[in-house]
Design a protein around this motif. Structure first.
Motif, PDB file in Angstrom:
ATOM      1  N   SER A  76      42.309  48.692  48.360  1.00 58.53           N
ATOM      2  CA  SER A  76      41.899  49.697  47.378  1.00 58.53           C
ATOM      3  C   SER A  76      40.770  49.207  46.478  1.00 58.53           C
ATOM      4  O   SER A  76      40.124  50.021  45.803  1.00 58.53           O
ATOM      5  N   THR A  77      40.515  47.895  46.456  1.00 58.45           N
ATOM      6  CA  THR A  77      39.502  47.358  45.532  1.00 58.45           C
ATOM      7  C   THR A  77      38.445  46.488  46.200  1.00 58.45           C
ATOM      8  O   THR A  77      37.256  46.601  45.889  1.00 58.45           O
ATOM      9  N   VAL A  78      38.861  45.615  47.110  1.00 54.85           N
ATOM     10  CA  VAL A  78      37.956  44.575  47.613  1.00 54.85           C
ATOM     11  C   VAL A  78      36.797  45.099  48.470  1.00 54.85           C
ATOM     12  O   VAL A  78      35.654  44.679  48.271  1.00 54.85           O
ATOM     13  N   PRO A  79      37.024  46.002  49.454  1.00 53.09           N
ATOM     14  CA  PRO A  79      35.890  46.454  50.278  1.00 53.09           C
ATOM     15  C   PRO A  79      34.736  47.029  49.453  1.00 53.09           C
ATOM     16  O   PRO A  79      33.565  46.728  49.717  1.00 53.09           O
ATOM     17  N   GLN A  80      35.064  47.844  48.457  1.00 48.46           N
ATOM     18  CA  GLN A  80      33.991  48.409  47.631  1.00 48.46           C
ATOM     19  C   GLN A  80      33.289  47.326  46.823  1.00 48.46           C
ATOM     20  O   GLN A  80      32.058  47.364  46.654  1.00 48.46           O
ATOM     21  N   PHE A  81      34.046  46.347  46.336  1.00 52.82           N
ATOM     22  CA  PHE A  81      33.438  45.247  45.592  1.00 52.82           C
ATOM     23  C   PHE A  81      32.487  44.452  46.489  1.00 52.82           C
ATOM     24  O   PHE A  81      31.400  44.052  46.061  1.00 52.82           O
ATOM     25  N   ILE A 274      40.799  36.622  36.310  1.00 50.16           N
ATOM     26  CA  ILE A 274      42.236  36.867  36.475  1.00 50.16           C
ATOM     27  C   ILE A 274      42.449  38.046  37.412  1.00 50.16           C
ATOM     28  O   ILE A 274      43.339  38.029  38.279  1.00 50.16           O
ATOM     29  N   ALA A 275      41.624  39.090  37.266  1.00 50.74           N
ATOM     30  CA  ALA A 275      41.718  40.254  38.156  1.00 50.74           C
ATOM     31  C   ALA A 275      41.445  39.850  39.603  1.00 50.74           C
ATOM     32  O   ALA A 275      42.083  40.365  40.533  1.00 50.74           O
ATOM     33  N   LEU A 276      40.503  38.928  39.815  1.00 51.00           N
ATOM     34  CA  LEU A 276      40.236  38.434  41.171  1.00 51.00           C
ATOM     35  C   LEU A 276      41.465  37.759  41.757  1.00 51.00           C
ATOM     36  O   LEU A 276      41.745  37.889  42.953  1.00 51.00           O
TER      37      LEU A 276
END
Length: 312
Positions: A76-81, A274-276
């Motif tokens: 939900s987060t990494v591909p877009q990042f 921290i989020a990473l």
């Protein structure tokens, strides 16, 4: 003309680490490797839990749920990042931000509850071994897993509605690499102390109940294990819980640091790192913790690999 509220915004800008271009190049390579390992590790455990009959137990049923949850959370987060790290466009649509916040928050809440449920499973296995199959009936396991998902999704939906009802007054730059609660609250042009208190209270409740279950379960487990006379028996009993406790420590450690301490206690850059950790590092490490410390999983992996080799 200045936009007055969240609904009038067409999108947001995710600043991420754009002020550190050298770091972004390194992050792209590291995160791509971590994401691929996350896909591999979590998919492997899910597949093994389905393929090996010896892993058709409540423990691995919940573990498969946890691994699927981590796959969804990271995706939900990494591909877009990763896309943002390789291009100039850092934008995300308003609907995309709402969706990302909904899934990341909902999956995070679900994981916290599911870890508490898994602690109850370990309690039943070690403290009530003769009644384990009766207590952890497949229907009860399915009910507890479903309840974890439903509570997580409901909590997320409530928070998303509260956040995006706030007037943003044209502010659309999010100082993070994905849509998350703390940086979104900073965009509001009204006093957010009340909603911050509500979110803090909800976070405490969501964290407290699973932590209470985990504390109770492992308190009883320690008492039961200490009654075992043989050292080998004690090591085996503690070994079945070691992986779960390690994962619990990683999850709750980062969650408490990110959400339950005052925001002025750490810089925004610290918050991003921290989020990473809880969006990519923890989901990547977890399956290897379960694999390397679990003889059942290692045995199932060897069987599948040998079966595939023999079929050639």
């Amino acid at each position: 003309m200045e936009q007055k509220n969240g609904s009038s915004l067409t999108g947001f800008i995710l600043l991420g680490f754009s002020d550190q271009p050298q770091l972004e190049r390194v992050l792209f390579v590291v995160l791509l490797i971590f994401y691929l390992l996350t896909l591999l590790g979590n998919t492997t455990i899910i597949a093994l839990s389905r393929l090996d009959p010896h892993l058709h137990t409540p423990m691995y049923f919940f573990l498969s749920n946890l691994r699927f949850l981590d796959l969804c959370y990271t995706t939900s987060t990494v591909p877009q990042f990763l896309i943002h790290l390789r291009g100039e466009d850092r934008s995300i649509s308003f609907g995309g931000c709402v969706t990302q916040l909904f899934f990341s928050l909902g999956l995070g809440c679900t994981e916290g509850i599911l870890l508490g449920v898994m602690a109850l499973d370990r309690y039943a296995a070690i403290c009530r071994p003769l009644h384990y199959t009766v207590i952890m009936h497949p229907r009860l396991c399915a009910l507890m897993a479903s309840a974890s998902w439903l509570i997580g999704i409901a909590t997320s939906a409530l928070h998303v509605v509260l956040i995006f009802l706030l007037p943003l007054c044209g502010k659309n730059k999010i100082d993070n690499f994905y849509c998350e609660l703390p940086p979104l609250l900073k965009l509001a042009c009204v006093d957010t102390s009340v909603i911050k208190s509500e979110i803090f209270f909800a976070a405490v409740i969501i964290l407290f109940i699973p932590v209470a279950l985990i504390t109770f379960s492992y308190g009883q487990i320690v008492r039961a294990v200490l009654r075992i006379k043989s050292a080998a028996g004690r090591r085996k009993a503690f070994g079945t819980c070691g992986s779960h406790l390690t994962v619990v420590s990683l999850f709750y450690g980062t969650a408490i640091y990110a959400y339950l301490q005052p925001s002025n206690n750490h810089s925004q850059d610290q918050g991003k790192f921290i989020a990473l950790i809880y969006t990519i590092v923890t989901p990547m490490v977890n399956p290897f913790i379960y694999t390397l410390r679990n003889k059942d999983v290692m045995g199932a992996m060897k069987k599948v690999l040998c079966r595939g080799y023999d079929s050639r």
